[in-house]
Design an enzyme around this catalytic site. Sequence first.
Site, PDB file in Angstrom:
ATOM      1  N   THR A 106       0.829  -1.210   0.000  1.00 21.41           N
ATOM      2  CA  THR A 106       0.000   0.000   0.000  1.00 21.41           C
ATOM      3  C   THR A 106       0.866   1.265   0.000  1.00 21.41           C
ATOM      4  O   THR A 106       1.998   1.241   0.508  1.00 21.41           O
ATOM      5  CB  THR A 106      -0.900  -0.007   1.260  1.00 21.41           C
ATOM      6  OG1 THR A 106      -1.430   1.301   1.467  1.00 21.41           O
ATOM      7  CG2 THR A 106      -0.138  -0.388   2.527  1.00 21.41           C
ATOM      8  N   ASP A 107       0.299   2.363  -0.499  1.00 23.02           N
ATOM      9  CA  ASP A 107       1.014   3.648  -0.437  1.00 23.02           C
ATOM     10  C   ASP A 107       1.169   4.131   1.003  1.00 23.02           C
ATOM     11  O   ASP A 107       1.966   5.040   1.266  1.00 23.02           O
ATOM     12  CB  ASP A 107       0.311   4.720  -1.287  1.00 23.02           C
ATOM     13  CG  ASP A 107      -1.134   5.003  -0.911  1.00 23.02           C
ATOM     14  OD1 ASP A 107      -1.648   4.375   0.047  1.00 23.02           O
ATOM     15  OD2 ASP A 107      -1.763   5.858  -1.572  1.00 23.02           O
ATOM     16  N   GLU A 108       0.425   3.535   1.934  1.00 20.62           N
ATOM     17  CA  GLU A 108       0.489   4.006   3.328  1.00 20.62           C
ATOM     18  C   GLU A 108       1.843   3.712   3.969  1.00 20.62           C
ATOM     19  O   GLU A 108       2.193   4.307   4.988  1.00 20.62           O
ATOM     20  CB  GLU A 108      -0.663   3.400   4.143  1.00 20.62           C
ATOM     21  CG  GLU A 108      -1.989   3.702   3.485  1.00 20.62           C
ATOM     22  CD  GLU A 108      -3.206   3.563   4.372  1.00 20.62           C
ATOM     23  OE1 GLU A 108      -3.068   3.592   5.598  1.00 20.62           O
ATOM     24  OE2 GLU A 108      -4.303   3.412   3.801  1.00 20.62           O
ATOM     25  N   TYR A 114      -1.561  -0.231  11.137  1.00 22.39           N
ATOM     26  CA  TYR A 114      -1.783  -0.917   9.855  1.00 22.39           C
ATOM     27  C   TYR A 114      -0.598  -0.692   8.920  1.00 22.39           C
ATOM     28  O   TYR A 114       0.009  -1.631   8.392  1.00 22.39           O
ATOM     29  CB  TYR A 114      -3.080  -0.413   9.196  1.00 22.39           C
ATOM     30  CG  TYR A 114      -3.188  -0.757   7.727  1.00 22.39           C
ATOM     31  CD1 TYR A 114      -3.305  -2.090   7.308  1.00 22.39           C
ATOM     32  CD2 TYR A 114      -3.160   0.236   6.737  1.00 22.39           C
ATOM     33  CE1 TYR A 114      -3.384  -2.411   5.953  1.00 22.39           C
ATOM     34  CE2 TYR A 114      -3.243  -0.074   5.389  1.00 22.39           C
ATOM     35  CZ  TYR A 114      -3.353  -1.398   5.001  1.00 22.39           C
ATOM     36  OH  TYR A 114      -3.429  -1.717   3.677  1.00 22.39           O
ATOM     37  N   LYS A 124       2.272  -3.320   7.338  1.00 23.90           N
ATOM     38  CA  LYS A 124       2.469  -3.529   5.897  1.00 23.90           C
ATOM     39  C   LYS A 124       3.925  -3.224   5.512  1.00 23.90           C
ATOM     40  O   LYS A 124       4.514  -3.912   4.673  1.00 23.90           O
ATOM     41  CB  LYS A 124       1.510  -2.638   5.088  1.00 23.90           C
ATOM     42  CG  LYS A 124       0.031  -2.971   5.244  1.00 23.90           C
ATOM     43  CD  LYS A 124      -0.356  -4.338   4.698  1.00 23.90           C
ATOM     44  CE  LYS A 124      -0.278  -4.427   3.206  1.00 23.90           C
ATOM     45  NZ  LYS A 124      -0.779  -5.765   2.726  1.00 23.90           N
TER      46      LYS A 124
HETATM   47  P1  NAD Z   1     -10.242  -6.775   2.749  1.00 25.54           P
HETATM   48  O1  NAD Z   1     -10.189  -6.403   4.186  1.00 25.54           O
HETATM   49  O2  NAD Z   1     -11.453  -6.470   1.955  1.00 25.54           O
HETATM   50  O3  NAD Z   1      -9.964  -8.350   2.591  1.00 25.54           O
HETATM   51  C1  NAD Z   1      -8.917  -8.987   3.256  1.00 25.54           C
HETATM   52  C2  NAD Z   1      -9.100 -10.481   3.044  1.00 25.54           C
HETATM   53  O4  NAD Z   1      -8.001 -11.164   3.700  1.00 25.54           O
HETATM   54  C3  NAD Z   1     -10.393 -11.033   3.661  1.00 25.54           C
HETATM   55  O5  NAD Z   1     -11.005 -11.913   2.750  1.00 25.54           O
HETATM   56  C4  NAD Z   1      -9.902 -11.756   4.913  1.00 25.54           C
HETATM   57  O6  NAD Z   1     -10.731 -12.839   5.318  1.00 25.54           O
HETATM   58  C5  NAD Z   1      -8.533 -12.250   4.456  1.00 25.54           C
HETATM   59  N1  NAD Z   1      -7.651 -12.515   5.594  1.00 25.54           N
HETATM   60  C6  NAD Z   1      -7.423 -11.713   6.673  1.00 25.54           C
HETATM   61  N2  NAD Z   1      -6.574 -12.316   7.522  1.00 25.54           N
HETATM   62  C7  NAD Z   1      -6.242 -13.523   6.970  1.00 25.54           C
HETATM   63  C8  NAD Z   1      -5.402 -14.571   7.364  1.00 25.54           C
HETATM   64  N3  NAD Z   1      -4.722 -14.518   8.529  1.00 25.54           N
HETATM   65  N4  NAD Z   1      -5.281 -15.644   6.557  1.00 25.54           N
HETATM   66  C9  NAD Z   1      -5.975 -15.722   5.390  1.00 25.54           C
HETATM   67  N5  NAD Z   1      -6.808 -14.754   4.968  1.00 25.54           N
HETATM   68  C10 NAD Z   1      -6.936 -13.652   5.751  1.00 25.54           C
HETATM   69  O7  NAD Z   1      -8.944  -6.121   2.115  1.00 25.54           O
HETATM   70  P2  NAD Z   1      -8.699  -5.438   0.698  1.00 25.54           P
HETATM   71  O8  NAD Z   1      -9.119  -4.034   0.775  1.00 25.54           O
HETATM   72  O9  NAD Z   1      -9.228  -6.326  -0.368  1.00 25.54           O
HETATM   73  O10 NAD Z   1      -7.097  -5.438   0.666  1.00 25.54           O
HETATM   74  C11 NAD Z   1      -6.385  -6.522   0.074  1.00 25.54           C
HETATM   75  C12 NAD Z   1      -4.910  -6.221   0.121  1.00 25.54           C
HETATM   76  O11 NAD Z   1      -4.647  -5.002  -0.568  1.00 25.54           O
HETATM   77  C13 NAD Z   1      -4.349  -6.022   1.530  1.00 25.54           C
HETATM   78  O12 NAD Z   1      -3.067  -6.583   1.595  1.00 25.54           O
HETATM   79  C14 NAD Z   1      -4.279  -4.515   1.681  1.00 25.54           C
HETATM   80  O13 NAD Z   1      -3.271  -4.150   2.604  1.00 25.54           O
HETATM   81  C15 NAD Z   1      -3.946  -4.110   0.270  1.00 25.54           C
HETATM   82  N6  NAD Z   1      -4.371  -2.762  -0.131  1.00 25.54           N
HETATM   83  C16 NAD Z   1      -5.655  -2.364   0.044  1.00 25.54           C
HETATM   84  C17 NAD Z   1      -6.047  -1.108  -0.399  1.00 25.54           C
HETATM   85  C18 NAD Z   1      -7.474  -0.633  -0.272  1.00 25.54           C
HETATM   86  O14 NAD Z   1      -7.766   0.520  -0.625  1.00 25.54           O
HETATM   87  N7  NAD Z   1      -8.415  -1.433   0.159  1.00 25.54           N
HETATM   88  C19 NAD Z   1      -5.117  -0.259  -1.000  1.00 25.54           C
HETATM   89  C20 NAD Z   1      -3.803  -0.715  -1.170  1.00 25.54           C
HETATM   90  C21 NAD Z   1      -3.442  -1.970  -0.727  1.00 25.54           C
HETATM   91  P1  TYD Z   2     -10.186   4.844   4.504  1.00 20.39           P
HETATM   92  O1  TYD Z   2     -11.143   4.354   3.492  1.00 20.39           O
HETATM   93  O2  TYD Z   2     -10.282   4.346   5.898  1.00 20.39           O
HETATM   94  O3  TYD Z   2      -8.729   4.626   3.911  1.00 20.39           O
HETATM   95  P2  TYD Z   2      -7.280   5.076   4.482  1.00 20.39           P
HETATM   96  O4  TYD Z   2      -7.436   5.721   5.790  1.00 20.39           O
HETATM   97  O5  TYD Z   2      -6.597   3.764   4.599  1.00 20.39           O
HETATM   98  O6  TYD Z   2      -6.728   5.973   3.446  1.00 20.39           O
HETATM   99  O7  TYD Z   2     -10.301   6.435   4.597  1.00 20.39           O
HETATM  100  C1  TYD Z   2     -10.098   7.256   3.464  1.00 20.39           C
HETATM  101  C2  TYD Z   2     -10.074   8.695   3.944  1.00 20.39           C
HETATM  102  O8  TYD Z   2     -11.353   9.033   4.481  1.00 20.39           O
HETATM  103  C3  TYD Z   2      -9.064   8.924   5.072  1.00 20.39           C
HETATM  104  O9  TYD Z   2      -8.481  10.218   4.930  1.00 20.39           O
HETATM  105  C4  TYD Z   2      -9.919   8.881   6.313  1.00 20.39           C
HETATM  106  C5  TYD Z   2     -11.254   9.434   5.844  1.00 20.39           C
HETATM  107  N1  TYD Z   2     -12.428   8.914   6.580  1.00 20.39           N
HETATM  108  C6  TYD Z   2     -13.343   9.806   7.130  1.00 20.39           C
HETATM  109  O10 TYD Z   2     -13.196  11.037   7.030  1.00 20.39           O
HETATM  110  N2  TYD Z   2     -14.414   9.286   7.805  1.00 20.39           N
HETATM  111  C7  TYD Z   2     -14.608   7.943   7.954  1.00 20.39           C
HETATM  112  O11 TYD Z   2     -15.614   7.536   8.590  1.00 20.39           O
HETATM  113  C8  TYD Z   2     -13.663   7.042   7.354  1.00 20.39           C
HETATM  114  C9  TYD Z   2     -13.835   5.555   7.487  1.00 20.39           C
HETATM  115  C10 TYD Z   2     -12.588   7.576   6.675  1.00 20.39           C
END
Ligand code: NAD
Ligand code: TYD
Length: 340
Positions: free
Chosen positions: A124-126, A149, A153
């Site tokens: 992630t970019d985080e 988090y 990562k």
């Molecule tokens: P999500 O929370 O929707 O899904 C995570 C999945 O991982 C779920 O199906 C969960 O059951 C499974 N999981 C959790 N712990 C586990 C374990 N111990 N063993 C096996 N499975 C497990 O997440 P997402 O948003 O789809 O993110 C997927 C990946 O992408 C993550 O690695 C996250 O860090 C990364 N990512 C997400 C975003 C975003 O905006 N959502 C952005 C950049 C990177």
């Molecule tokens: P989020 O989807 O939690 O992603 P991340 O924090 O990992 O970037 O949040 C996106 C942006 O929205 C972040 O700046 C936090 C903000 N946010 C709110 O303002 N209110 C909320 O209830 C949530 C969940 C996020």
Amino acid sequence: MKIMVTGGCGFIGSNFVRYWHTRHPEDHLLVYDKMTYAARKENLHDLWENEQISFLQGDIAEMSAVRRACLEHQTELIVNFAAETHVDQSIAGPLVFTDTNVRGTHVLLEVARELGIRFHHISTDEVYGHIEDQHQSTEEDPLLPRSPYAASKAAADQLVQAYHITYGLPVTITRGSNNVGPFQYPEKAVPLFSTNVLLGEPLPVYGDGLQMRDYTHVIDHCSGIEAVLLRGQPGEVYNVGTGEEMTNLEMVDIVLQELNGNPSLIRHVQDRPGHDRRYSMNISKMRNLGWTPAFHPRQAVAEAARWYAENRWWWEPIRSGAFREYYERQYRDRLAGHTA
Ligand code: NAD
Ligand code: TYD
């Protein structure tokens, strides 16, 4: 090819399974997922009958289960989406983030090393932390994570790179920006605000709402991962985003416009501790691989909001179930004492 997709029942993992199966139907995909609160088997409802796709419930942090799954499936490539993924949850209960994101990734790397399996890690970019002014993070920038988090990562990324340097394991890493699209659990901002508009509930914007994020369509993330899997170099990291940011208030405005919501629903509430003000990535390295995002962030957010309007069957059971307790814990006091 035989690919194990960990976390394949989550948001991005399930979109990736559908994306990859459509374009590479000859490959066999094993969805390996612990099925945490964030997982939904219905995300892949149309694909479970397909003989090229199978499912195994399991934890990436359990070495014997991972090894058995890889041996039985004859896995050639692991694509690791499995993670605990929500910053607010990591602030309330951080240890599980270390268990899964750090130890789980380490276990997968160990099994990959033992069995000679290629490894692709979803990051992630985080991990770059808060980005000042006009800078855009490049893949060589230092990792300066600020939430539990992001720290978990970043630790995983460093293990992945250490396994390449030390053992020569063929690894690649993609660092995605904020993804939006179908099947995103409504704890995240865009699905939370979209479903709240549809329910007529207030929109809890943290602080001044001027934090900036690069909202990328999940399909662009999937095509970016595909580009790296097909053309990326072992040991390399790739930033996958659009390279353009918007403020959270701009994002909320798009959601409201798309769903005909009333701006009076906006509430400025107590901010998230340690809230990163801005993420921004330079995506030149991905462009040099011949990849480019198809969606502008405005279009990505609007399409995501529309998906929630058209797919109540998916999110209504979530919002009326265990999610309610989380929502109460996270927002009751904030909304009671909102600042505007
Ligand atoms: P999500 O929370 O929707 O899904 C995570 C999945 O991982 C779920 O199906 C969960 O059951 C499974 N999981 C959790 N712990 C586990 C374990 N111990 N063993 C096996 N499975 C497990 O997440 P997402 O948003 O789809 O993110 C997927 C990946 O992408 C993550 O690695 C996250 O860090 C990364 N990512 C997400 C975003 C975003 O905006 N959502 C952005 C950049 C990177
Ligand atoms: P989020 O989807 O939690 O992603 P991340 O924090 O990992 O970037 O949040 C996106 C942006 O929205 C972040 O700046 C936090 C903000 N946010 C709110 O303002 N209110 C909320 O209830 C949530 C969940 C996020």
